[in-house]
Enzyme design. Sequence first.
Site, PDB file in Angstrom:
ATOM      1  N   ASP A   9     -28.018  -4.137   1.033  1.00 23.96           N
ATOM      2  CA  ASP A   9     -26.978  -3.585   0.149  1.00 23.96           C
ATOM      3  C   ASP A   9     -27.513  -2.499  -0.772  1.00 23.96           C
ATOM      4  OD1 ASP A   9     -25.203  -5.622   1.162  1.00 23.96           O
ATOM      5  OD2 ASP A   9     -26.222  -7.019  -0.166  1.00 23.96           O
ATOM      6  N   LYS A  18     -27.189   1.968   1.976  1.00 25.72           N
ATOM      7  CA  LYS A  18     -27.587   2.669   3.205  1.00 25.72           C
ATOM      8  C   LYS A  18     -26.419   3.423   3.818  1.00 25.72           C
ATOM      9  CE  LYS A  18     -29.276  -1.057   5.256  1.00 25.72           C
ATOM     10  NZ  LYS A  18     -29.425  -2.022   4.156  1.00 25.72           N
ATOM     11  N   GLY A  62     -22.963  -4.813   6.164  1.00 22.56           N
ATOM     12  CA  GLY A  62     -21.746  -4.272   5.566  1.00 22.56           C
ATOM     13  C   GLY A  62     -22.067  -2.916   4.986  1.00 22.56           C
ATOM     14  N   HIS A  63     -21.564  -1.858   5.594  1.00 25.79           N
ATOM     15  CA  HIS A  63     -21.854  -0.513   5.110  1.00 25.79           C
ATOM     16  C   HIS A  63     -20.569   0.121   4.588  1.00 25.79           C
ATOM     17  CE1 HIS A  63     -25.659  -0.256   7.845  1.00 25.79           C
ATOM     18  NE2 HIS A  63     -25.782  -1.066   6.826  1.00 25.79           N
ATOM     19  N   GLN A  77     -29.489  -4.779   6.993  1.00 27.68           N
ATOM     20  CA  GLN A  77     -30.275  -5.665   6.114  1.00 27.68           C
ATOM     21  C   GLN A  77     -31.460  -4.870   5.533  1.00 27.68           C
ATOM     22  OE1 GLN A  77     -29.570  -7.235   9.517  1.00 27.68           O
ATOM     23  NE2 GLN A  77     -27.605  -7.447   8.545  1.00 27.68           N
TER      24      GLN A  77
HETATM   25  P1  IMP Z   1     -27.644 -14.024   8.270  1.00 29.32           P
HETATM   26  O1  IMP Z   1     -28.135 -12.655   8.615  1.00 29.32           O
HETATM   27  O2  IMP Z   1     -26.127 -14.134   8.275  1.00 29.32           O
HETATM   28  O3  IMP Z   1     -28.303 -15.097   9.091  1.00 29.32           O
HETATM   29  O4  IMP Z   1     -28.073 -14.330   6.747  1.00 29.32           O
HETATM   30  C1  IMP Z   1     -29.423 -14.500   6.390  1.00 29.32           C
HETATM   31  C2  IMP Z   1     -29.704 -13.884   5.027  1.00 29.32           C
HETATM   32  O5  IMP Z   1     -29.575 -12.475   5.106  1.00 29.32           O
HETATM   33  C3  IMP Z   1     -28.741 -14.321   3.925  1.00 29.32           C
HETATM   34  O6  IMP Z   1     -29.444 -14.383   2.709  1.00 29.32           O
HETATM   35  C4  IMP Z   1     -27.728 -13.196   3.876  1.00 29.32           C
HETATM   36  O7  IMP Z   1     -27.094 -13.118   2.621  1.00 29.32           O
HETATM   37  C5  IMP Z   1     -28.629 -12.021   4.139  1.00 29.32           C
HETATM   38  N1  IMP Z   1     -27.925 -10.866   4.712  1.00 29.32           N
HETATM   39  C6  IMP Z   1     -27.504 -10.710   5.973  1.00 29.32           C
HETATM   40  N2  IMP Z   1     -26.921  -9.514   6.131  1.00 29.32           N
HETATM   41  C7  IMP Z   1     -26.998  -8.882   4.950  1.00 29.32           C
HETATM   42  C8  IMP Z   1     -26.594  -7.588   4.502  1.00 29.32           C
HETATM   43  O8  IMP Z   1     -26.060  -6.744   5.225  1.00 29.32           O
HETATM   44  N3  IMP Z   1     -26.851  -7.325   3.188  1.00 29.32           N
HETATM   45  C9  IMP Z   1     -27.476  -8.196   2.383  1.00 29.32           C
HETATM   46  N4  IMP Z   1     -27.879  -9.401   2.768  1.00 29.32           N
HETATM   47  C10 IMP Z   1     -27.636  -9.742   4.043  1.00 29.32           C
END
Ligand code: IMP
Length: 429
Positions: free
Chosen positions: A13, A16, A40-41, A223
């Site tokens: 977040d 990007k 989420g972009h 991420q």
């Molecule tokens: P998962 O990717 O859904 O398995 O989540 C694993 C961890 O990555 C969690 O702490 C999520 O909040 C974090 N996470 C996954 N995608 C994002 C993103 O796009 N932005 C921020 N954190 C993310």
Amino acid sequence: MANVAVIGAQWGDEGKGKVVDWLASRADVVVRYQGGHNAGHTLVVGTETYKLALLPSGLVRGKLGVIGNGVVIDPEALLAEIARVRAQGLIVTPETLRIADNAVLILPMHGALDRAREEARGDRKIGTTGRGIGPAYEDKVARRAIRVCDLAEPETLDTKLDELLRHHNTLLASLGSPIFDKQTVLARLLELAPLVLQYAEPVWERLDTLRKEGKRILFEGAQAVMLDVDHGTYPYVTSSNTVAATAASGAGVGPHAVGFVLGIAKAYTTRVGSGPFPSELHDDIGKLLGERGQEFGTNTGRPRRCGWFDACMVRQAVKVGGIQGLVLTKLDILDGLPELRICTGYRINGTVVHHLPAAPGAQAAAEPNYEIMEGWSGSSRGARSWADLPAQAIKYVRRIEELVEAPVTLVSTSPERDDTIMVRDPFED
Ligand code: IMP
């Protein structure tokens, strides 16, 4: 350098979407190479706000979008997102979007298992997005995943579903969750097949041709380094490698093709989900950063935890992520704060260290060591050149550059695409 990779340098977040959108206007193709619709972009273009999860951001600029083999694709989420952005006027067709035929699919049991496991973890939950990302990557590594190309072969689907459901239904039943019926899953996959397959191809071949033609490729990371399954704050991480090296394996190009690596960091720090966060603020300043910065997950709406800029952590991300230039975003959110802090190391049981340790106990025990800087009273919002920035804001940026050991390439000063200070063009680096 012809190509650029953009990765997050904190916990995601970092903004990007805006940077990728800005760079997309200079690129010919934008490639996603890891993660899935957990990303989420947000892209603000004029009066329109686009929220993308799985689609490459370049589509907003009419550029070719490619989803590489390293991405895990939920076909339902993909098609819903295409429909949503089309309703906003974007053109998404098999000419503008290509999907790797060897990418892994996320199916309904992956989300169900992700959520059931999180619930079973109780207080120790990871805080996943619940979208099945982890279970889908597990299936890939375990060699039982269903991939995009399998949609073209009903018999393959039928056989693979037997193995997949044997595994998942056993786990789901043990967690007290409903199990899945093979015929229902198969019938839905066969319905979705032609809708997805129209975009599918061996994208490595197309990328190879584009490279030969001298086209510019932008690799769009999702991420961030501290959520990398190897280098992040394990187990509070996502299930893919988020470092720039993944752009090569996740798109089907060689490591030399990745080009210049740009790391994105906020001028402070945020995190969603659980896990260590040494510079987290639990006071009014943390609240203020959250409110001003509108720190809510693009995708999930979850509030983000906020804290001071952690230079020690970003330095680590620079090293392991291969970051050659840094983009600092949301500098304007710090406007008017009388005093700023930058974390430069951690105290762990009386010892000062200059990296975030791997062991969870040590991570949890890490107390930040701060360097204190004067804030600025003027506004940095909307600045498009160094001359527009308060002198103290420039000092803050320069200090960060020194501490993280990477040059600042761009500074972003509002959500608007053009409110950006370009120190150097990454495509020219
Ligand atoms: P998962 O990717 O859904 O398995 O989540 C694993 C961890 O990555 C969690 O702490 C999520 O909040 C974090 N996470 C996954 N995608 C994002 C993103 O796009 N932005 C921020 N954190 C993310």
